[in-house]
Write a protein that holds these residues in place. Sequence first.
Motif, PDB file in Angstrom:
ATOM      1  N   GLU A  81       0.829  -1.208   0.000  1.00 15.21           N
ATOM      2  CA  GLU A  81       0.000   0.000   0.000  1.00 15.21           C
ATOM      3  C   GLU A  81       0.864   1.259   0.000  1.00 15.21           C
ATOM      4  O   GLU A  81       0.474   2.282  -0.553  1.00 15.21           O
ATOM      5  CB  GLU A  81      -0.928   0.023   1.217  1.00 15.21           C
ATOM      6  CG  GLU A  81      -1.818   1.245   1.210  1.00 15.21           C
ATOM      7  CD  GLU A  81      -2.630   1.399   2.476  1.00 15.21           C
ATOM      8  OE1 GLU A  81      -3.766   1.861   2.366  1.00 15.21           O
ATOM      9  OE2 GLU A  81      -2.122   1.062   3.551  1.00 15.21           O
ATOM     10  N   GLN A 121       1.001   3.293  -5.941  1.00 14.59           N
ATOM     11  CA  GLN A 121      -0.110   2.627  -6.587  1.00 14.59           C
ATOM     12  C   GLN A 121       0.365   1.527  -7.525  1.00 14.59           C
ATOM     13  O   GLN A 121       1.317   0.831  -7.216  1.00 14.59           O
ATOM     14  CB  GLN A 121      -0.997   3.656  -7.255  1.00 14.59           C
ATOM     15  CG  GLN A 121      -1.390   4.750  -6.269  1.00 14.59           C
ATOM     16  CD  GLN A 121      -2.738   5.310  -6.520  1.00 14.59           C
ATOM     17  OE1 GLN A 121      -3.468   4.835  -7.351  1.00 14.59           O
ATOM     18  NE2 GLN A 121      -3.097   6.316  -5.779  1.00 14.59           N
ATOM     19  N   TRP A 122      -0.320   1.327  -8.654  1.00 15.23           N
ATOM     20  CA  TRP A 122       0.035   0.244  -9.576  1.00 15.23           C
ATOM     21  C   TRP A 122       1.354   0.511 -10.294  1.00 15.23           C
ATOM     22  O   TRP A 122       1.922  -0.382 -10.912  1.00 15.23           O
ATOM     23  CB  TRP A 122      -1.063   0.019 -10.612  1.00 15.23           C
ATOM     24  CG  TRP A 122      -2.398  -0.390 -10.083  1.00 15.23           C
ATOM     25  CD1 TRP A 122      -3.583   0.264 -10.289  1.00 15.23           C
ATOM     26  CD2 TRP A 122      -2.729  -1.552  -9.300  1.00 15.23           C
ATOM     27  NE1 TRP A 122      -4.609  -0.415  -9.672  1.00 15.23           N
ATOM     28  CE2 TRP A 122      -4.113  -1.530  -9.062  1.00 15.23           C
ATOM     29  CE3 TRP A 122      -1.990  -2.598  -8.768  1.00 15.23           C
ATOM     30  CZ2 TRP A 122      -4.772  -2.507  -8.329  1.00 15.23           C
ATOM     31  CZ3 TRP A 122      -2.636  -3.577  -8.031  1.00 15.23           C
ATOM     32  CH2 TRP A 122      -4.013  -3.526  -7.819  1.00 15.23           C
ATOM     33  N   ASN A 142      -9.124   0.438  -9.356  1.00 11.77           N
ATOM     34  CA  ASN A 142      -8.682   1.520  -8.483  1.00 11.77           C
ATOM     35  C   ASN A 142      -7.799   0.923  -7.383  1.00 11.77           C
ATOM     36  O   ASN A 142      -8.238   0.050  -6.632  1.00 11.77           O
ATOM     37  CB  ASN A 142      -9.902   2.223  -7.882  1.00 11.77           C
ATOM     38  CG  ASN A 142      -9.516   3.331  -6.931  1.00 11.77           C
ATOM     39  OD1 ASN A 142      -8.955   3.081  -5.871  1.00 11.77           O
ATOM     40  ND2 ASN A 142      -9.843   4.545  -7.308  1.00 11.77           N
ATOM     41  N   PHE A 143      -6.573   1.401  -7.284  1.00 11.75           N
ATOM     42  CA  PHE A 143      -5.611   0.829  -6.340  1.00 11.75           C
ATOM     43  C   PHE A 143      -6.137   0.837  -4.906  1.00 11.75           C
ATOM     44  O   PHE A 143      -6.099  -0.190  -4.227  1.00 11.75           O
ATOM     45  CB  PHE A 143      -4.278   1.589  -6.427  1.00 11.75           C
ATOM     46  CG  PHE A 143      -3.209   1.024  -5.539  1.00 11.75           C
ATOM     47  CD1 PHE A 143      -2.494  -0.090  -5.926  1.00 11.75           C
ATOM     48  CD2 PHE A 143      -2.912   1.607  -4.316  1.00 11.75           C
ATOM     49  CE1 PHE A 143      -1.501  -0.625  -5.118  1.00 11.75           C
ATOM     50  CE2 PHE A 143      -1.928   1.086  -3.505  1.00 11.75           C
ATOM     51  CZ  PHE A 143      -1.220  -0.035  -3.903  1.00 11.75           C
ATOM     52  N   GLN A 144      -6.601   1.972  -4.426  1.00 15.24           N
ATOM     53  CA  GLN A 144      -7.052   2.067  -3.029  1.00 15.24           C
ATOM     54  C   GLN A 144      -8.221   1.132  -2.733  1.00 15.24           C
ATOM     55  O   GLN A 144      -8.341   0.612  -1.630  1.00 15.24           O
ATOM     56  CB  GLN A 144      -7.415   3.509  -2.664  1.00 15.24           C
ATOM     57  CG  GLN A 144      -6.210   4.427  -2.558  1.00 15.24           C
ATOM     58  CD  GLN A 144      -5.169   3.918  -1.570  1.00 15.24           C
ATOM     59  OE1 GLN A 144      -5.478   3.429  -0.493  1.00 15.24           O
ATOM     60  NE2 GLN A 144      -3.896   4.019  -1.953  1.00 15.24           N
TER      61      GLN A 144
END
Length: 164
Positions: free
Chosen positions: A46, A50-51, A120-122
Amino acid sequence: MKISSSIVALGTLLLLAVNTLAEPLLLVVEDNRLPGFPLYLAVYAETGDQWLAEPVARKKVILPEAEQFTLPMSLPSARYAIRAFIDLNHNTRLDTSRRERPIEPFAHSAGDNRKRGSHNFQRSVFTLDEAGQQISLTLRYPKKALETLKSRETLKSLETSANQ
């Protein structure tokens, strides 16, 4: 001689410490329709960007005949996001359309308290905090991938007919 054995002992202790901190994560891959193709997995912390960040773990497996299967991984307790894709053309990357949408089968982890994976990463971040925790990765098949799947099934049925 004494120094080298001390270094070996220290290395062994460090290895044991890392293995003790790692939690066994069980990735349950669902909706496998393409046995024999390579599946690439990447695990992201995390804290990363992000990606786009470098994954903390990667894994490549050849898809089995089973529609659902489990892959064990050992990771330290933390918050992660996972994404995966089936490499239909064996170029080791997820192919996308001009609009940056996947054209090969893919999956994202479902974040904490979510039922479905998200690009979406989050929304894909989950907490790994217990031994044997299961995370489901449900493969999604874009239209282009479904066309490939249908043509593969057609080829199989033609081969079966020819062999009879």
